[in-house]
Design a protein around this motif. Sequence first.
Motif, PDB file in Angstrom:
ATOM      1  N   GLN A   1      38.479  53.886  39.037  1.00 47.44           N
ATOM      2  CA  GLN A   1      37.662  52.697  38.799  1.00 47.44           C
ATOM      3  C   GLN A   1      38.367  51.410  39.203  1.00 47.44           C
ATOM      4  OE1 GLN A   1      36.064  52.433  34.830  1.00 47.44           O
ATOM      5  NE2 GLN A   1      35.045  50.476  35.201  1.00 47.44           N
ATOM      6  N   TYR A   2      39.665  51.322  38.965  1.00 45.42           N
ATOM      7  CA  TYR A   2      40.353  50.042  39.148  1.00 45.42           C
ATOM      8  C   TYR A   2      41.428  50.039  40.237  1.00 45.42           C
ATOM      9  CZ  TYR A   2      38.142  48.973  34.677  1.00 45.42           C
ATOM     10  OH  TYR A   2      37.226  48.774  33.662  1.00 45.42           O
TER      11      TYR A   2
ATOM     12  N   THR B   1      43.456  50.366  43.870  1.00 44.71           N
ATOM     13  CA  THR B   1      43.203  49.818  45.197  1.00 44.71           C
ATOM     14  C   THR B   1      43.608  50.804  46.292  1.00 44.71           C
ATOM     15  OG1 THR B   1      45.351  48.706  45.077  1.00 44.71           O
ATOM     16  CG2 THR B   1      43.389  47.408  44.486  1.00 44.71           C
TER      17      THR B   1
ATOM     18  N   GLU C   1      38.573  42.961  30.697  1.00 40.81           N
ATOM     19  CA  GLU C   1      38.188  43.713  31.893  1.00 40.81           C
ATOM     20  C   GLU C   1      38.975  43.233  33.109  1.00 40.81           C
ATOM     21  OE1 GLU C   1      35.989  46.592  34.042  1.00 40.81           O
ATOM     22  OE2 GLU C   1      36.276  46.270  31.892  1.00 40.81           O
TER      23      GLU C   1
ATOM     24  N   TRP D   1      42.482  44.971  33.885  1.00 42.10           N
ATOM     25  CA  TRP D   1      42.561  46.299  34.506  1.00 42.10           C
ATOM     26  C   TRP D   1      42.550  46.229  36.028  1.00 42.10           C
ATOM     27  CZ3 TRP D   1      44.481  48.255  30.622  1.00 42.10           C
ATOM     28  CH2 TRP D   1      43.897  48.252  29.352  1.00 42.10           C
ATOM     29  N   ALA D   2      42.032  45.148  36.579  1.00 44.15           N
ATOM     30  CA  ALA D   2      41.973  44.993  38.035  1.00 44.15           C
ATOM     31  C   ALA D   2      42.998  43.998  38.562  1.00 44.15           C
ATOM     32  CB  ALA D   2      40.570  44.541  38.444  1.00 44.15           C
TER      33      ALA D   2
ATOM     34  N   HIS E   1      40.379  56.250  35.265  1.00 37.91           N
ATOM     35  CA  HIS E   1      40.740  54.827  35.204  1.00 37.91           C
ATOM     36  C   HIS E   1      41.251  54.354  36.569  1.00 37.91           C
ATOM     37  CE1 HIS E   1      41.940  51.103  33.098  1.00 37.91           C
ATOM     38  NE2 HIS E   1      42.959  51.107  33.942  1.00 37.91           N
TER      39      HIS E   1
ATOM     40  N   THR F   1      49.759  48.443  36.153  1.00 41.84           N
ATOM     41  CA  THR F   1      49.144  49.041  34.963  1.00 41.84           C
ATOM     42  C   THR F   1      49.941  50.271  34.546  1.00 41.84           C
ATOM     43  OG1 THR F   1      46.906  48.304  35.554  1.00 41.84           O
ATOM     44  CG2 THR F   1      47.077  50.127  33.996  1.00 41.84           C
TER      45      THR F   1
ATOM     46  N   ASN G   1      47.128  47.203  43.224  1.00 39.93           N
ATOM     47  CA  ASN G   1      46.999  47.405  41.781  1.00 39.93           C
ATOM     48  C   ASN G   1      47.462  48.835  41.510  1.00 39.93           C
ATOM     49  OD1 ASN G   1      46.401  47.250  39.074  1.00 39.93           O
ATOM     50  ND2 ASN G   1      44.202  47.563  39.335  1.00 39.93           N
TER      51      ASN G   1
END
Length: 421
Positions: free
Chosen positions: A340-341, A343, A311, A314-315, A337, A267, A233
């Motif tokens: 949090q998301y 990898t 949600e 975002w992942a 951000h 993203t 990600n």
Amino acid sequence: MTTTVDHNQTVEEQAIAAKKAAKSLSILKTADKNGALTIIANELENNIAYILQANEKDLENGKQRGFEQAFMDRLALDDNRIKAFAEGLRVVADLPDPIGEVLSNWTLENGLKVETVRVPLGVIGMIYEARPNVTVDATGLALKSGNAIILKGGSSAIHSNLAIVEIMHKALGKTEIPKEAVQFIASTNREATKQLFTMKEHIDVLIPRGGGSLIQTVVENATVPVLETGVGNCHLYIDKEADLNMGLDIMVNAKTDRPAVCNAAETLIIHQDFLNQYHSELAQTLSDNRIVVHGDEYACNLLPDCIPATEKDWAEEYLRLEIAVKTVKNLQEAIDHIDQYGTKHSEAIITENQETAKKFMQLTDAAALYHNASTRFTDGGALGFGAEIGISTQKLHARGPMGLPALTTVKYMMSGNGQIR
């Protein structure tokens, strides 16, 4: 051709054979290993039609099973892809041999000489899904670094992998490397895969390469040490001080060059000031490249045809022409951000501000970080490794694209003249 893979041989028998072969492989001369890789590369190119015939069976099965386009892209071979992984073997052959490299040396006060020397890991277990090129890349890196390898590809590529291994075994018959150093588990039974998880007495490390569920299964169930590769990600942050054309060009490359690979951007994080000024240009670029946008409220107010992000977006590792768009007010929000998301795979910043770039590179936790460049360079071939056995997103003992050094460990070797303690 007639396959040389023994379907009746048990996984344990294959592991024992690999361990025995690893002993002889670990002391082979560099020239012998390089020559073997060149012979394998030549044989693969000489049998392109045979490999494509096998691959066509896998593609047809994939269509019947309704595989997504991203999966089919990873599965598909053509002349150029086969020539590329054959050429990758030649590049690996040309690289310095890590085995025997003295990393450090010193002499104690009592005259005892100490060296730390690179040595092979031993036997590598490789568990992977749709990509037949992994069969070649992993084998080439394993053999050059003095390791035997046990390959367990997914059922979706079984015909392609059997054909490739058959050709590699034929090639090894002309070399100093025993063909037992390359084992392929032909069974598509999941129990065969699970058996690899617990064979610590024969296998030194497991490397899973594929989707998140495969990697998680191996990490959670294996008693053999695991070199964890990760899903991608990946984020691209366009700062308020980014160059417009550079930012758009990198975004297009990172998202569209090969959407189905793990180093593609999923993203787009964008500074509100940049979006306010250039939303028309961004919208046009996204539209021209048929990229579906899932955005936050701020982005959807400025970008037409924007789907409100959830949600899950975002992942999400889309692996297709879709991207999540997150707007931020400053660099710290962008980093938060990603924390949090993300990898911990590959993250990029586009900015003309060197201090902003430096802070991003220092504070963002990922295996690969880019300033004003595409995430698509997180690749062993692109970085000069010839090939990669995977991209490690963990921190021990290897991180990032794993080439030859990642497939070694060290021995402390001491030499004295009668010292006792």
